[in-house]
Structure formats: C-alpha cells, structure tokens
Write an enzyme that holds these catalytic residues in place. Sequence first.
Site, PDB file in Angstrom:
ATOM      1  N   ASP A 192      19.247 -14.744  18.809  1.00 36.80           N
ATOM      2  CA  ASP A 192      18.895 -14.968  17.403  1.00 36.80           C
ATOM      3  C   ASP A 192      19.308 -16.406  17.088  1.00 36.80           C
ATOM      4  O   ASP A 192      20.487 -16.704  16.955  1.00 36.80           O
ATOM      5  CB  ASP A 192      19.661 -13.956  16.530  1.00 36.80           C
ATOM      6  CG  ASP A 192      19.502 -14.242  15.033  1.00 36.80           C
ATOM      7  OD1 ASP A 192      18.711 -15.126  14.675  1.00 36.80           O
ATOM      8  OD2 ASP A 192      20.183 -13.564  14.240  1.00 36.80           O
TER       9      ASP A 192
ATOM     10  N   LYS B 160      17.202 -25.614  11.951  1.00 32.55           N
ATOM     11  CA  LYS B 160      16.054 -24.694  11.978  1.00 32.55           C
ATOM     12  C   LYS B 160      15.052 -25.015  10.871  1.00 32.55           C
ATOM     13  O   LYS B 160      13.859 -24.805  11.023  1.00 32.55           O
ATOM     14  CB  LYS B 160      16.563 -23.262  11.828  1.00 32.55           C
ATOM     15  CG  LYS B 160      15.502 -22.191  11.994  1.00 32.55           C
ATOM     16  CD  LYS B 160      16.166 -20.844  12.104  1.00 32.55           C
ATOM     17  CE  LYS B 160      15.186 -19.705  12.142  1.00 32.55           C
ATOM     18  NZ  LYS B 160      15.894 -18.418  12.284  1.00 32.55           N
TER      19      LYS B 160
ATOM     20  N   GLU C 222      12.075 -11.796  13.554  1.00 33.06           N
ATOM     21  CA  GLU C 222      13.452 -11.343  13.297  1.00 33.06           C
ATOM     22  C   GLU C 222      13.535  -9.937  12.697  1.00 33.06           C
ATOM     23  O   GLU C 222      14.283  -9.104  13.216  1.00 33.06           O
ATOM     24  CB  GLU C 222      14.169 -12.370  12.406  1.00 33.06           C
ATOM     25  CG  GLU C 222      14.536 -13.613  13.207  1.00 33.06           C
ATOM     26  CD  GLU C 222      14.821 -14.839  12.365  1.00 33.06           C
ATOM     27  OE1 GLU C 222      14.927 -14.721  11.130  1.00 33.06           O
ATOM     28  OE2 GLU C 222      14.941 -15.927  12.949  1.00 33.06           O
TER      29      GLU C 222
ATOM     30  N   ASP D 225      15.485  -9.060   5.148  1.00 34.14           N
ATOM     31  CA  ASP D 225      16.248  -9.946   6.036  1.00 34.14           C
ATOM     32  C   ASP D 225      16.472 -11.298   5.352  1.00 34.14           C
ATOM     33  O   ASP D 225      15.593 -12.155   5.343  1.00 34.14           O
ATOM     34  CB  ASP D 225      15.451 -10.104   7.348  1.00 34.14           C
ATOM     35  CG  ASP D 225      16.139 -11.032   8.343  1.00 34.14           C
ATOM     36  OD1 ASP D 225      17.229 -11.542   8.038  1.00 34.14           O
ATOM     37  OD2 ASP D 225      15.574 -11.243   9.429  1.00 34.14           O
TER      38      ASP D 225
END
Length: 569
Positions: free
Chosen positions: A8, A71, A147, A170
Amino acid sequence: MGNIIGIDLGTTTSEVAYIKDGQPVIIGNEKYCDGNIMPSVVTIKKDEIIVGKKAKRQMLIRPEITVSEVKRLMGTNEKIIINEKEYLPQQISAIILKELKEMAEEQIGKVDEAVITVPANFNDIQRAATKEAAQIAGLKVERIINEPTSAAMYYGLENIGKEAKILVYDLGGGTFDCTVLELFSGIMDVKASRGDNLLGGKDFDNRIEEYILEYISKNTEVNIEKLSKKKKSEIKETAEEAKKDLSVSHSTDIIINNLGIDKEGESIDVEFELSRDTFNNLTKDLIERTEVIVGETLLASGITGKDIDIVLLVGGSSRMVAVSDMLKKSFGAKIISSINADEAVALGAAVQAGIKNSKISSESGLIVTDVCSYTLGVAVEENEFSPIIKRDMKLPIVKSEIYVTSSDDQERVNIRVYQGEEKLTDDNMFVGNFVIDGIPKKKAGEEKVEVTFEYDLNGMLDVSVEVLSTGQKKHKLMAVERLNEKDIEDLSKDINIKQKNLTWKDSELYNIVSVSISVAKDKFEKMDSKTLEDVNSIISEMKTAIENKDKDKVTKLDDTLTDILFDID
Ligand code: AMP
C-alpha cells in the site's frame, strides 16, 4: 515461485504485507516504521538517503531536503529539487518502494514482484507512474489494484462464506475513495467506485494549521509570513497530532513555543485549547464532500443505502469521529471499523499476491472483479468526446467502435484518447494519441476505421485501430511504456545512494543508556584498571543487547553500570 509482496503506497504512510501460512501479515521494522506503518517520507542528503520514521523527523529539522506526500504529484511532470538535483515523483516513490522491498527481504528472502494498490480513481497516467516507480525500484508489478477493493479482499478472505453488500469508505492521507461491492459465493463483485484524489487527512491538517496561524497572527506580534520553514513544519506536525487527538478526546491543547522574541526580550509562545466541535466546524465541508461521493457511488452501483449490509472504514483518516457520525445517519450499526484501518489495504494486496503464487489455497476461491473507474474514448469532430468504454463497466474489457473519415481523400487519422465524463475532450484528460496512415483516398465518410480499446485488470489501456478496407492495423499501450530500459536504469541510479547502516547509537534503546555511558566516559580517568575493564565489558554487552533489541537486558546492564559509577568519585 519467488516471493510476491502486497504494497500500500500511501500519501502519508506505506505498508507491506505477505502471506504466511495462508494468512496475510504486515511486515514492519522499527528502524523505519511506527509500529508496522512506514511514513511515506524521504530525506535526501548528499551521501545518504533516509526513509520512513527518521525522515519524518528530518522534516522538522531539514524540510528543504525532505519530501512528503509525493503521491499527490504522481502522474505529473513536476520536478522535485533537492540539493540542486531534480527528481521525478516516480523516483521518490521508488525510494519508498525499494525500502519496503528490502524490509520484506530481510524477513522472507528475495522479492521481485509486487501487487501495488492505487486509489480507485487514479487515472491511466497515475497508474502508469506507479508502475514506473516500481520498475525503478527493481520490482515487477504483478498487479495494480484499487485500494478499497484491496481492503474488501482482506475482509472477503475472512468472511468467505458470507453474502453481503458492502460499502468501503476509504479516507487516507491524501485521497478519498468509495466503493460498493457485493460478496457472494467467494466472489467480490465491485459495482462502482468514485473518489477524489485531492481529498484526504492532509486537508484536515491544513485547516487546523490555518487556524493556528490565524491565532498566532491575532494574538501575538509575530509576522506569520516570516516564520522559518522549520517552525512551519512544527506547526504542521502539531496540527496533525491535534487532529489525531480529537479522534479520541473532546479537546486538545495546542502549544507552539519560541515563535520569536518580544520587546521585553521574552520568548513568544502560544497555548490554547482546540475543541472537537471547533475542528468539526472547520472541516465540515470536507466531510460533506465525502458524503456526496458516497451518494454518487451508491447511485452508480444500483444498490440503495438501506440494502448495504456492511460499511468498512479504511484509511487512517476514517478514524475521525465526524466520519462515523456522518455515516451513522444512513448506516447505523452496519459500520465496521474493527478491520485495521491502516493495514487493511496492504493486507488485501498480499491476499491478491497470495492467490497469484498459490500461497492462498484455491478452496478459499476468492475471486475479485473490478470496474473501470473512468469513461475512456476518443476525440471526434469539433473536439467532441466519443466514449468507447463507459465508467463502471466490468474489467477486463474489450470494446470497439467504428468511425468514418471526415474529409474527402483523407489518408490518415489521428487517434486521440481521452478519459473523463465530460462531453468535450477539452474538459477531459488527454491520455495519448497515435496516427495511422495509408488510408485509401475516398469521399468523406466512405472509409471506415475500427478503434478497439482493451482495458485490463490493472486499469491499463491498449488501443488498436484497423483500417477496415485494407486490414492494416496498429496498436499502442497508452501510458505504460513511457520509459525504456535505459531511462529506468538512469532513474534508478539517482536513487541508489544507500541509507547508512544504522549504528547501535541510532537505536531508541540507546536513549536508556546514553546518560550512564557519557557519565562513565567522564569517569574513565578515575577508574582502576579492573573497574575500567568491567565498565568497558558492560558497555560492549549493552551494545549487543541494544542490537538484539533486548530491553530487559539493556535495563539490567544499565542498573549495574549506574551502581559501579555511583561508587566512583
Ligand atoms: P493512511 O494513508 O490510510 O495511512 O492514512 C493516513 C492519514 O490518516 C493521515 O492523514 C493521518 O493523519 C490520518 N490518521 C491516522 N490516525 C488518525 C486518527 N487517529 N485520527 C484521525 N486521523 C488519523
């Protein structure tokens, strides 16, 4: 078959997991991680790269050579400049991936493949950039998975016999994803995913940070524009800590010292209380944005809120009280937060890896179907967008459309591929293009080309075109092969300065003994040769105990040393 790990790669934290005895487990290493969680932070010194926990600390002291939240830049061409050297976002991500890989290798031996997760609504280019980061880090990407789907896989493995309609909420450090899926007969059938790549825990931190700065501005003579980078980092860190505190307490104290010197020569400090209610008011709109996306996902999935059986909370930011309060209104007791919010995504990626290398038995038979997160199509006349693969279609998918020439004697067509939901290509995202020529000269509309989109389980697009009258064909993998071997070699060179081997003095346990060792050194001269020998041998035993992380032994040796030192004067 070699080891495959699940990763992850998060905005603020990253985790790695693998399958042990049929079950996914997280791999942590206290050198780099807080618990099992590695901060996605990188510090690049001239001769050393620091990753994880220690880099996060460097962010306070050396913000100019420390990178976090990379990211958010994935898929852009933005360069990160450190020590006058330019780095691509992929390279910084590669440094993190490499560290995770090496951390795993210390425990399970050689690793060369990985399943890596990305936010469900990462676009083609962001996915490609993630793949490139892995290549630079020397990892083959077995699969890119979404994810929330990954977190649901972890849940699915544990609840294989159940039937349930699941909503995954999420909220991570920098992204928000919502996915609705159905679990039945061992199949996890994703119905729809929606999200926001620019909404996450960091935005909540920012609101507190702005509030603190405003407070400083109003209540002191400090010019906030002139605060040092270091002070600003400290305020950022305080904001994040306060936010986490408010997930368990109704209020928290904000304390920032040494903001400057006042007229009397005294240090300027601020201290005030921040209540959860104030925090909720400051961030109400952010929670509402996620609420809207939950509604959109349900609508697209064709499943109503009341038919949802389970709501899985994933991502560190889903621990905020306002999240569960908002979801409780619609889902009441269906909310499950017991799955480990920080680790579920990596654990699910390991499940996927385990299915690939048969470390998870086929009887558990977990099959996952996913959907295309965006509509994909081509530009036609007047820059209109002609969809070929529609959002929420099941993956993998192959779809074709036939187009005709738009002018007389047209010999070539330029296939311009876009991604998005808007009618005009200008409002969507350009993915790539290629030209096919050699079309026989005919009147407008008489020559036909067939455009085929093949979208695989990784969410990567292959486009092909055939001139139907001649059978001539051409195809292109859209974003995947942007880097050739030489590029990858060059990009991996720059990240190859190795983290120095940590010495025993870098260990947390060293703190316990550091005072007595320095006292001992001060008293060396006063010791007789026998005592000196004993003390040196205790220090050497301490070193070994620290390296072995044997806290009890370290404490015992420290007691003995302190007793000896007490007697010397
Ligand atoms: P993830 O990328 O899923 O690990 O999420 C990281 C984000 O979760 C960061 O923005 C953290 O500040 C946030 N986070 C972690 N723990 C908590 C907590 N107890 N309460 C609120 N936010 C948290």
